[in-house]
Design an enzyme around this catalytic site. Structure first.
Site, PDB file in Angstrom:
ATOM      1  N   LYS A  21       0.832  -1.216   0.000  1.00  0.00           N
ATOM      2  CA  LYS A  21       0.000   0.000   0.000  1.00  0.00           C
ATOM      3  C   LYS A  21       0.863   1.261   0.000  1.00  0.00           C
ATOM      4  CE  LYS A  21      -2.206  -1.089   3.842  1.00  0.00           C
ATOM      5  NZ  LYS A  21      -1.796  -2.483   4.161  1.00  0.00           N
ATOM      6  N   ARG A  96      -9.576   1.499   8.719  1.00  0.00           N
ATOM      7  CA  ARG A  96      -9.204   0.130   9.064  1.00  0.00           C
ATOM      8  C   ARG A  96     -10.278  -0.565   9.880  1.00  0.00           C
ATOM      9  NH1 ARG A  96      -3.364   0.615   8.652  1.00  0.00           N
ATOM     10  NH2 ARG A  96      -2.341  -1.356   9.063  1.00  0.00           N
ATOM     11  N   ARG A 135      11.726  -7.177   4.876  1.00  0.00           N
ATOM     12  CA  ARG A 135      11.719  -5.721   4.681  1.00  0.00           C
ATOM     13  C   ARG A 135      12.732  -5.024   5.596  1.00  0.00           C
ATOM     14  NH1 ARG A 135       6.191  -2.322   4.709  1.00  0.00           N
ATOM     15  NH2 ARG A 135       5.859  -3.184   6.794  1.00  0.00           N
ATOM     16  N   ARG A 168      11.484  -2.761  10.837  1.00  0.00           N
ATOM     17  CA  ARG A 168      10.413  -2.142  11.623  1.00  0.00           C
ATOM     18  C   ARG A 168      10.120  -3.032  12.822  1.00  0.00           C
ATOM     19  NH1 ARG A 168       5.401  -0.300   7.846  1.00  0.00           N
ATOM     20  NH2 ARG A 168       4.241  -1.413   9.457  1.00  0.00           N
TER      21      ARG A 168
HETATM   22  P1  ADP Z   1       0.744  -2.190   7.621  1.00  0.00           P
HETATM   23  O1  ADP Z   1      -0.406  -1.888   6.706  1.00  0.00           O
HETATM   24  O2  ADP Z   1       1.905  -2.799   6.902  1.00  0.00           O
HETATM   25  O3  ADP Z   1       0.358  -2.947   8.871  1.00  0.00           O
HETATM   26  P2  ADP Z   1       0.873   0.626   8.492  1.00  0.00           P
HETATM   27  O4  ADP Z   1       2.095   1.451   8.378  1.00  0.00           O
HETATM   28  O5  ADP Z   1      -0.307   1.024   7.693  1.00  0.00           O
HETATM   29  O6  ADP Z   1       1.373  -0.854   8.163  1.00  0.00           O
HETATM   30  O7  ADP Z   1       0.400   0.559  10.042  1.00  0.00           O
HETATM   31  C1  ADP Z   1       1.278   0.219  11.072  1.00  0.00           C
HETATM   32  C2  ADP Z   1       0.558   0.205  12.415  1.00  0.00           C
HETATM   33  O8  ADP Z   1       0.021   1.526  12.721  1.00  0.00           O
HETATM   34  C3  ADP Z   1      -0.660  -0.709  12.522  1.00  0.00           C
HETATM   35  O9  ADP Z   1      -0.303  -2.033  12.830  1.00  0.00           O
HETATM   36  C4  ADP Z   1      -1.466  -0.030  13.646  1.00  0.00           C
HETATM   37  O10 ADP Z   1      -0.918  -0.313  14.914  1.00  0.00           O
HETATM   38  C5  ADP Z   1      -1.237   1.443  13.392  1.00  0.00           C
HETATM   39  N1  ADP Z   1      -2.281   2.046  12.512  1.00  0.00           N
HETATM   40  C6  ADP Z   1      -2.065   2.543  11.262  1.00  0.00           C
HETATM   41  N2  ADP Z   1      -3.227   2.991  10.730  1.00  0.00           N
HETATM   42  C7  ADP Z   1      -4.193   2.766  11.666  1.00  0.00           C
HETATM   43  C8  ADP Z   1      -5.605   2.989  11.722  1.00  0.00           C
HETATM   44  N3  ADP Z   1      -6.278   3.524  10.693  1.00  0.00           N
HETATM   45  N4  ADP Z   1      -6.269   2.624  12.859  1.00  0.00           N
HETATM   46  C9  ADP Z   1      -5.631   2.080  13.891  1.00  0.00           C
HETATM   47  N5  ADP Z   1      -4.301   1.828  13.909  1.00  0.00           N
HETATM   48  C10 ADP Z   1      -3.586   2.159  12.810  1.00  0.00           C
END
Ligand code: ADP
Ligand code: ZN
Length: 225
Positions: A21, A96, A135, A168
């Protein structure tokens, strides 16, 4: 109201962790000239800065859980209210959950707008695990690498800025498993919501990043699809 006929500039990217994404959102920002809005990047930046928000969410990110809806809701409301998001955006990692999708609808409806397309990027789970465990990211400039599929020229060093690459915190196997579980439980039900609304695009996320971008662009109204 959706964007005028022939354009789709209010976009949200969906898909399990590791489907790409972030990379696709950055590519769409270039192609469409809209800002890339990543709640994950915003939250990680807050953790890095040690801000009050960062201190509050750090432990949640480290164990792969979801930050409370109100917290990300406030971030998104503020971010989409800035002038550069007035004519479009590509959301990455938001919404989400069902309450987050409801909030997005309200924020956009308040401006007489709606999401143009929800883009669901699909990658088989074994490939997701391989992508995430391999990664590496540059904490200085944000560039991402993969130990085998996209290695830096010098092991452990960012090609762009020389920063020391790292994993990460949430890219370790137990945390990845938890992120995938949370995705299935809380986020994947949103796919059906956008399907019913007729704005869902499903795209194969395998292959080179440029190939995936080309598939998305070809399917967007006004860009080819
Ligand atoms: P990925 O899609 O690879 O899990 P992201 O960078 O989108 O990685 O998100 C990393 C973390 O940030 C998630 O596991 C969550 O803890 C938090 N997070 C990101 N976006 C949201 C959201 N919309 N609602 C709640 N937590 C979020
Ligand atoms: Zn770098």
């Amino acid at each position: 109201m959706p964007s005028p006929a022939g354009t789709a500039r209010r976009l949200a990217l969906f898909g399990a962790p590791g489907v790409g994404k972030g990379v696709q959102a950055a590519a769409l920002r270039e192609r469409l000239g809209v800002p890339h809005v990543s709640t994950g990047d915003m939250l990680r930046a807050a953790v890095k800065d040690g801000s009050p928000l960062g201190r509050k969410v750090r432990a949640i990110l480290e164990r792969g859980g979801l930050v409370p809806d109100e917290v990300v809701g406030d971030l998104i409301r503020e971010r989409l209210g800035r002038p550069d998001a007035g004519d479009g955006f590509v959301l990455d990692g938001f919404p989400r959950t069902v309450p987050q999708a409801d909030l997005l609808d309200r924020v956009l409806a308040g401006r007489g707008r709606a999401l143009d397309r929800a883009i669901n990027i699909v990658v088989p789970e074994p490939e997701i695990l391989d992508r995430l465990t391999g990664r590496r990211v540059c904490p200085e400039c944000g560039a991402t690498y993969h130990v085998r599929h996209n290695p830096p020229r010098v092991e452990g060093r960012c090609d762009a800025c020389g920063g020391a690459l790292r994993q990460r915190e949430d890219d370790t196997e137990p945390v990845i498993a938890e992120r995938l579980r949370v995705y299935q439980e809380q986020t994947s039900p949103l796919i059906e919501r956008y399907q019913r609304r007729g704005v869902l695009l499903t795209v194969d996320g395998r292959g080179r990043p440029e190939e995936v971008t080309a598939r998305i662009v070809a399917a967007l109204p006004g860009q080819g699809g």
